[in-house]
Each structure stands twice: as C-alpha cells, then as structure tokens.
Design an enzyme around this catalytic site. Structure first.
Site, PDB file in Angstrom:
ATOM      1  N   GLY A   1      50.798 115.727  30.002  1.00  0.00           N
ATOM      2  CA  GLY A   1      52.469 116.535  29.703  1.00  0.00           C
ATOM      3  C   GLY A   1      52.715 117.525  29.928  1.00  0.00           C
ATOM      4  N   ASP A   2      54.105 117.984  29.277  1.00  0.00           N
ATOM      5  CA  ASP A   2      54.306 119.884  30.326  1.00  0.00           C
ATOM      6  C   ASP A   2      54.046 120.756  29.434  1.00  0.00           C
ATOM      7  OD1 ASP A   2      56.552 118.834  31.448  1.00  0.00           O
ATOM      8  OD2 ASP A   2      57.900 118.396  30.366  1.00  0.00           O
ATOM      9  N   SER A   3      53.418 121.849  29.354  1.00  0.00           N
ATOM     10  CA  SER A   3      52.862 122.944  28.033  1.00  0.00           C
ATOM     11  C   SER A   3      53.631 123.218  26.865  1.00  0.00           C
ATOM     12  CB  SER A   3      53.572 123.946  29.760  1.00  0.00           C
ATOM     13  OG  SER A   3      52.164 125.620  28.984  1.00  0.00           O
TER      14      SER A   3
ATOM     15  N   ILE B   1      53.669 120.349  25.137  1.00  0.00           N
ATOM     16  CA  ILE B   1      54.270 119.548  23.967  1.00  0.00           C
ATOM     17  C   ILE B   1      53.525 118.959  23.077  1.00  0.00           C
ATOM     18  CG2 ILE B   1      53.105 118.295  25.740  1.00  0.00           C
ATOM     19  CD1 ILE B   1      56.832 117.624  25.446  1.00  0.00           C
ATOM     20  N   GLY B   2      52.097 120.189  23.238  1.00  0.00           N
ATOM     21  CA  GLY B   2      51.347 119.793  21.398  1.00  0.00           C
ATOM     22  C   GLY B   2      50.034 118.602  22.040  1.00  0.00           C
ATOM     23  N   LYS B   3      49.877 118.630  23.190  1.00  0.00           N
ATOM     24  CA  LYS B   3      48.545 118.228  24.223  1.00  0.00           C
ATOM     25  C   LYS B   3      47.404 118.338  23.363  1.00  0.00           C
ATOM     26  CE  LYS B   3      48.874 119.225  28.076  1.00  0.00           C
ATOM     27  NZ  LYS B   3      50.154 119.882  28.496  1.00  0.00           N
TER      28      LYS B   3
ATOM     29  N   ARG C   1      60.353 100.335  25.676  1.00  0.00           N
ATOM     30  CA  ARG C   1      60.564  99.713  23.943  1.00  0.00           C
ATOM     31  C   ARG C   1      59.365  98.363  24.082  1.00  0.00           C
ATOM     32  NH1 ARG C   1      65.785 101.140  20.969  1.00  0.00           N
ATOM     33  NH2 ARG C   1      64.165 100.342  19.314  1.00  0.00           N
TER      34      ARG C   1
END
Length: 311
Positions: free
Chosen positions: A153-155, A157-159, A243
């Site tokens: 994920g982007d920097s 983002i909470g990985k 979904r």
C-alpha cells in the site's frame, strides 16, 4: 550471489573428510550438481568443474573397480581449482587416491550418510533458494494461518501497524518495510527479510520494535512462501471496490503471478481482521469452497423460481 562450502556443510550436516579452512570458504555460484559418469572413463568434453561433484553408489563402485593408478589419474583430471567440493553419499569409504588428488588440487572432500537421490534433492533445493535472483518489494510479509500474505500500500497507510496487530493476534512476522522475494520454482514465490531488518518492525511515533524480544520466538519467521497479496488503499467514494470477490487481480514477481486483493482503508475498519478473513477465504477457495460461486448459484436459483412463479 554465492554460497560458501561451509554453509552447505552446516545446512546438510555433512562430514568433512578433507578440507582446510580456506577450502571451506570457496564460493558456489551455481545450483546445478554433477554426478560424474563418462568423466570416469576419460571423456571430459562438456565437463562442468564449477559444480559440486556428487558421487553415489554407481560412481563409487565404478571408481573402486579401476586400477589404483588409473583411479588417481581420472580424479586428478576431475578435481580442478574451480571445483567447490566433492560429496560422497551413503557413507561410502573415500578411496585413498581421492584423498591424495584432493590434497594436491586443494578440493574439499565431504561425506553424507543420506541416500544419493535424497541428498541431491536437498542440495539442489537449498542452492536454488540461496542463489535465486531476489526482487525487493515494499511491504509487510506475514504468516497468517500458515499462509504467506504480502501486505502492500501507499506510504503511511498503516501496513506496519496492521502487521503489529496481526502479531498480537497470534500470527508471525516475516519481514517489514523491505521484502526480498524470489521464485523457488516456476509456480512458487518465497519471501524473506533483509538481514539488517530481520525481526524488526517500524511504527511511526514509536520507533523500531524488536518483535522477537517483545513477543517471543513464536511471533517471527525467517522466511515464508508468498501466496496472497493484499493492497491497502484509502477509501474513495468515487471508486468502485470489489464487493463479490469475482474480480481477479494478480501481482507478478520474478515471472510468477499470485492473486491480489484491494482493501479500502477507512476509519473504524479493523483491517487486521479483514486480512485474516481474506487469508482464510483464499485457503477455502484453494480447497474448493467458493462463497462467491455459492452466492451466484443461490441467486440464479432464486431468479429461476421467481420466473416460474410469475409465469
């Protein structure tokens, strides 16, 4: 990349029959192994001396049947400076002529009690994994329910925070920030941490955490197969997210593709629980249980019944 002879000895628990310390520092640069056959008859065209030479019962028996002087001459031709080592399988006795040639040519002689085919398989597998070309990707690699899940994920983002939460939930950290991935074979990806980052995880505002020290040895793993990729991205009301789970997406690394899912990150969503569910759902699909297909079948059946009733 290269592997030292002493590393092979340690990994496969080989016995050293002859080997000065400097000979054990020789580098192995190919995962291929040679079992000399025609070379023992004196035919050395296409001989590959840069490989480890493995002798099993057949090679040993033929060698023993030769006169002593012929045996020594053949072995001297086989043992070249670029040869990393010679391994004799099945615990067979190393002939004196082999030891003499090894001393003169400075080649380590090793033995193993393992069967030749089994030893060859283990050696090839170990060298393949050690010498495979690595591709570094940004993310967190976790072992979740025995499955390797790559979180990207982007920097910011909470990985890493998600990885830490998964550790607290009983899963294992393999690598944080930088994951070195290689193809173990044509269909399997394997991941491991950079040596300097091993067992460490960085949390903004807290700093670097030693996961092994804080949570114990059961919270970390040195390497793992990479089976599923999860991409975290900010929730966007203008973007349509999958979904039903029927939009197949893949991540390709080193020529091997693995399934990838995208998870929108939004305040209030427990991402670690969602990733756990994604891992379990992937495993269920691998076992033949597909919730999306089941829903589709139920929906089709319901529509068909309604059409009959309204006819």
């Amino acid at each position: 990349m290269s592997v030292l002879v002493k590393e092979v000895i340690e990994k496969l628990r080989l016995d050293i029959v002859y080997g000065e310390p400097e000979l054990l520092e020789k580098e192995i640069n190919t995962a291929d192994i040679t079992r000399p056959g025609l070379e023992m008859t004196g035919y050395f065209d296409y001989y590959t001396p840069e490989r480890i030479q493995l002798l099993g019962m057949k090679e040993w028996s033929y060698l023993i049947s030769m006169p002593s002087n012929s045996r020594y001459e053949v072995l001297k031709k086989m043992f070249l400076p670029e040869t990393p080592a010679v391994i004799v399988a099945r615990g067979l006795v190393v002939p004196e002529e082999m030891l003499k040639a090894a001393r003169e040519c400075k080649i380590a002689i090793l033995t193993s009690r393992a069967a030749t085919s089994r030893l060859s398989g283990k050696l090839s597998s170990y060298l393949d994994s050690r010498l495979a070309e690595r591709t570094s990707v940004h993310g967190v690699l976790m072992d979740i329910y025995g499955m390797g899940v790559l979180i990207q994920g982007d920097s910011g983002i909470g990985k890493s925070e998600t990885g830490l939460e998964l550790v607290k939930r009983g899963h294992r950290l393999v690598a944080d920030d930088r994951v070195d991935i290689f193809a173990k074979d044509e269909i399997t990806l394997w991941g491991e941490p950079a040596e300097i980052l091993k067992h460490l995880i960085e949390i903004r505002g807290v700093g670097i955490i030693d996961v092994m020290s804080l949570y114990g040895a059961s919270a970390v793993k040195d390497s793992s197969q990479v089976q599923l990729a999860v991409y975290l991205e900010n929730y966007d009301t203008h973007k349509t997210f999958d979904r039903l789970g029927n939009n197949a997406e893949e991540l390709e690394v080193s020529g091997v593709a693995i399934p990838r899912i995208r998870i929108p990150v939004k305040t209030g969503r427990n991402i670690s629980v969602v990733i756990e569910a994604a891992a379990m759902n992937y495993r269920a699909k691998e076992m033949g249980f597909d919730a999306t297909r089941l829903f589709d079948e139920r929906l089709t059946s319901l529509i068909a019944r309604n059409e009959v009733q309204n006819a």
